[in-house]
Design an enzyme around this catalytic site. Structure first.
Site, PDB file in Angstrom:
ATOM      1  N   ASP A  39      -6.408  -7.307   3.755  1.00 20.18           N
ATOM      2  CA  ASP A  39      -7.690  -6.575   3.022  1.00 20.18           C
ATOM      3  C   ASP A  39      -8.463  -7.357   2.446  1.00 20.18           C
ATOM      4  O   ASP A  39      -9.820  -7.420   2.746  1.00 20.18           O
ATOM      5  CB  ASP A  39      -6.892  -5.385   2.059  1.00 20.18           C
ATOM      6  CG  ASP A  39      -8.130  -4.756   1.375  1.00 20.18           C
ATOM      7  OD1 ASP A  39      -9.097  -4.260   2.115  1.00 20.18           O
ATOM      8  OD2 ASP A  39      -8.041  -4.723  -0.001  1.00 20.18           O
ATOM      9  N   LYS A  47       2.969 -15.534   1.037  1.00 22.24           N
ATOM     10  CA  LYS A  47       3.124 -16.033  -0.294  1.00 22.24           C
ATOM     11  C   LYS A  47       4.594 -16.324  -0.437  1.00 22.24           C
ATOM     12  O   LYS A  47       5.168 -15.904  -1.438  1.00 22.24           O
ATOM     13  CB  LYS A  47       2.475 -15.108  -1.254  1.00 22.24           C
ATOM     14  CG  LYS A  47       2.264 -15.668  -2.696  1.00 22.24           C
ATOM     15  CD  LYS A  47       1.294 -16.735  -2.828  1.00 22.24           C
ATOM     16  CE  LYS A  47       1.415 -17.420  -4.175  1.00 22.24           C
ATOM     17  NZ  LYS A  47       0.617 -18.621  -4.252  1.00 22.24           N
ATOM     18  N   TYR A  79       0.770  -1.054   0.179  1.00 22.50           N
ATOM     19  CA  TYR A  79      -0.005  -0.066  -0.174  1.00 22.50           C
ATOM     20  C   TYR A  79       0.719   1.369   0.053  1.00 22.50           C
ATOM     21  O   TYR A  79       0.456   2.160  -0.604  1.00 22.50           O
ATOM     22  CB  TYR A  79      -0.971  -0.062   1.268  1.00 22.50           C
ATOM     23  CG  TYR A  79      -2.161  -0.591   0.803  1.00 22.50           C
ATOM     24  CD1 TYR A  79      -2.382  -1.829   0.697  1.00 22.50           C
ATOM     25  CD2 TYR A  79      -3.415   0.052   1.411  1.00 22.50           C
ATOM     26  CE1 TYR A  79      -3.427  -2.477   0.435  1.00 22.50           C
ATOM     27  CE2 TYR A  79      -4.733  -0.545   1.268  1.00 22.50           C
ATOM     28  CZ  TYR A  79      -4.748  -1.840   0.707  1.00 22.50           C
ATOM     29  OH  TYR A  79      -5.977  -2.595   0.422  1.00 22.50           O
ATOM     30  N   ASP A  91      -3.231 -18.180  -0.824  1.00 23.01           N
ATOM     31  CA  ASP A  91      -4.403 -18.989  -1.880  1.00 23.01           C
ATOM     32  C   ASP A  91      -5.308 -20.135  -1.107  1.00 23.01           C
ATOM     33  O   ASP A  91      -6.419 -20.281  -1.045  1.00 23.01           O
ATOM     34  CB  ASP A  91      -3.710 -19.331  -3.065  1.00 23.01           C
ATOM     35  CG  ASP A  91      -2.686 -20.020  -2.956  1.00 23.01           C
ATOM     36  OD1 ASP A  91      -2.029 -20.230  -1.956  1.00 23.01           O
ATOM     37  OD2 ASP A  91      -2.020 -20.683  -4.024  1.00 23.01           O
ATOM     38  N   ASP A 133     -12.235  -9.234   4.025  1.00 21.65           N
ATOM     39  CA  ASP A 133     -13.597  -8.976   3.540  1.00 21.65           C
ATOM     40  C   ASP A 133     -14.357 -10.432   3.213  1.00 21.65           C
ATOM     41  O   ASP A 133     -15.509 -10.650   3.512  1.00 21.65           O
ATOM     42  CB  ASP A 133     -13.345  -8.439   2.109  1.00 21.65           C
ATOM     43  CG  ASP A 133     -13.724  -6.900   2.058  1.00 21.65           C
ATOM     44  OD1 ASP A 133     -13.603  -6.203   3.130  1.00 21.65           O
ATOM     45  OD2 ASP A 133     -14.058  -6.380   0.888  1.00 21.65           O
TER      46      ASP A 133
HETATM   47  C1  IPM Z   1     -10.607  -1.294   3.903  1.00 24.90           C
HETATM   48  C2  IPM Z   1     -10.712  -0.868   2.327  1.00 24.90           C
HETATM   49  C3  IPM Z   1      -9.697   0.238   2.282  1.00 24.90           C
HETATM   50  C4  IPM Z   1      -8.243  -0.441   2.202  1.00 24.90           C
HETATM   51  C5  IPM Z   1      -9.555   1.228   1.132  1.00 24.90           C
HETATM   52  C6  IPM Z   1     -11.012   1.636   0.932  1.00 24.90           C
HETATM   53  C7  IPM Z   1      -8.534   2.132   0.856  1.00 24.90           C
HETATM   54  O1  IPM Z   1     -10.831  -1.575   1.518  1.00 24.90           O
HETATM   55  O2  IPM Z   1     -10.466  -0.869   5.030  1.00 24.90           O
HETATM   56  O3  IPM Z   1     -10.350  -2.761   3.791  1.00 24.90           O
HETATM   57  O4  IPM Z   1      -7.932  -1.050   1.178  1.00 24.90           O
HETATM   58  O5  IPM Z   1      -7.522  -0.810   3.235  1.00 24.90           O
HETATM   59 MG    MG Z   2     -10.999  -3.949   2.166  1.00 18.97          MG
END
Ligand code: IPM
Ligand code: MG
Length: 360
Positions: free
Chosen positions: A251, A195, A145, A227, A255
């Site tokens: 990240d 990885k 990042y 993976d 999710d």
């Molecule tokens: C998160 C989001 C952020 C990230 C984005 C919006 C920059 O996806 O907080 O997970 O990638 O960290």
């Molecule tokens: Mg995210």
């Protein structure tokens, strides 16, 4: 009487609505516990853009700087088609800016399957039935990042773009210690995601985490390729306790972990700096499609407030009382639309906020 300054950044979309319910709950907390909260609100994201043409204005940073913790809503929107890239730019920048500015390097994202909500999980029924309680610990201020150099160069077919995945030993050690210390208070298992079969950065990550693991003989340590982890999360999520990840893998996997819990509107998160400072925000987005309709689930925001009490304000009992109130209200069958099912009592944002506040 103890006084705590809380920077309140409701942001966009459903942010202000769900934030109001978290404040309602914190108001009850300050009546019951020996504490006074000073809530200082400030705009961020699209809301700040509208006023200042700046997604993270100086005034907002100042308020955050003077606070003991930041309670964050969500950013992004209102998104009209022609503003999409711009708004997306706003969304990304204000969050990353806050993380970097305040050194919020440790991101804690719990993903829990509440037995009462197993029906909402997209997992196969026999897998969902077993439940899971995972904590993703994501390094938040390094890796690909922020690694330099990043950029674009050249023209036409030769044009290229690049980012740099880089981790320093001290960064990996720091987040690894957070993971092992946290696991000691949970089910005592750390799965470290990498990885290492391909990326040099990740070979190094694995080496350093393994070293740190030796200091925690009571915690089981297991490295896993990203993976494979993505697959294991769907096949057998119950095997996981703490998932330790770098910025990008964290990240993605956080999710996935949130999605399989089936209740994005239920998941809080914490982003912690050294010491006690932290920023607390719900896992879901700003949900512009339902903003203003009063149906959003405020539980993620309320549980984020509970995490704030626990990690930044040393108020463990109060935090626990909020979590318990949430569980009680769910067990009594009250649900916002996102987690509603036949036979349950459908309530709106304000009603579920009231119920949780009353249960504290
Ligand atoms: C998160 C989001 C952020 C990230 C984005 C919006 C920059 O996806 O907080 O997970 O990638 O960290
Ligand atoms: Mg995210």
């Amino acid at each position: 009487m103890v006084i705590k300054n809380i920077a309140v950044l409701p942001g966009d979309g459903i942010g202000p609505e769900i934030m109001a319910e978290a404040i309602k709950v914190l108001d009850v907390v300050q009546k019951k516990y020996e504490v006074t909260f000073n809530f200082n609100s400030a705009p961020v994201g699209g809301a700040a853009w509208d006023k200042f043409q700046d997604h993270l204005p100086k005034e907002t940073l100042q308020i955050c700087q003077e606070a003991d913790a930041i309670l964050f809503g969500s950013v992004g929107g209102p998104v009209s088609e022609q503003h999409l890239t711009k708004w997306r730019g706003v969304e990304v920048n204000s969050l990353l800016g806050l993380r970097k500015k305040f050194g919020l390097y440790a991101n804690l994202r719990p993903a829990k399957l509440y037995p009462a909500l197993a029906f909402a999980s997209p997992l196969r029924k026999d897998i969902a039935k077993k439940g899971f309680d995972i904590l993703v610990i994501r390094e938040l201020t390094g890796g690909i990042y922020f690694g330099q150099p990043k950029g674009r160069e050249g023209k036409g077919e030769d044009e290229s773009a690049y980012d740099t995945m880089i981790y320093m030993r001290k960064e990996i050690k720091k987040i690894a210690h957070v993971a092992f210390k946290t696991a000691e208070k949970r089910k005592k298992k750390v799965t470290s995601i990498d990885k290492a079969n391909v990326l040099t950065t990740m070979v190094f990550w694995r080496e350093v985490v393994k070293e740190v693991a030796k200091e925690y003989s009571d915690v089981e340590y297991e490295p896993m390729y990203v993976d494979n982890a993505a697959m294991q999360l769907i096949r057998n999520p119950k095997q996981f306790d703490v998932l330790l990840c770098g910025n990008m893998f964290g990240d993605i996997l956080s999710d996935e972990a949130a999605a399989i819990s089936g209740s994005l509107g239920m998941l809080p998160s914490a982003s912690l700096a050294d010491g006690t400072f932290g920023m607390y925000e719900p896992g879901g987005g700003s949900a512009p499609d339902i903003a203003g309709s009063g149906i959003a689930n405020p539980i993620a925001q309320i549980l984020s407030a509970a995490m704030m009490l626990k990690y930044s304000l040393a108020m463990n009992d109060a935090a626990r009382s909020i979590e318990k109130a949430v569980e009680d209200v769910l067990n009594d069958g009250y649900r916002t639309i996102d987690i509603w099912q036949e036979g349950m009592k459908k309530v709106c944002t304000k009603e579920i906020g009231d119920l949780i506040a009353e249960n504290i």
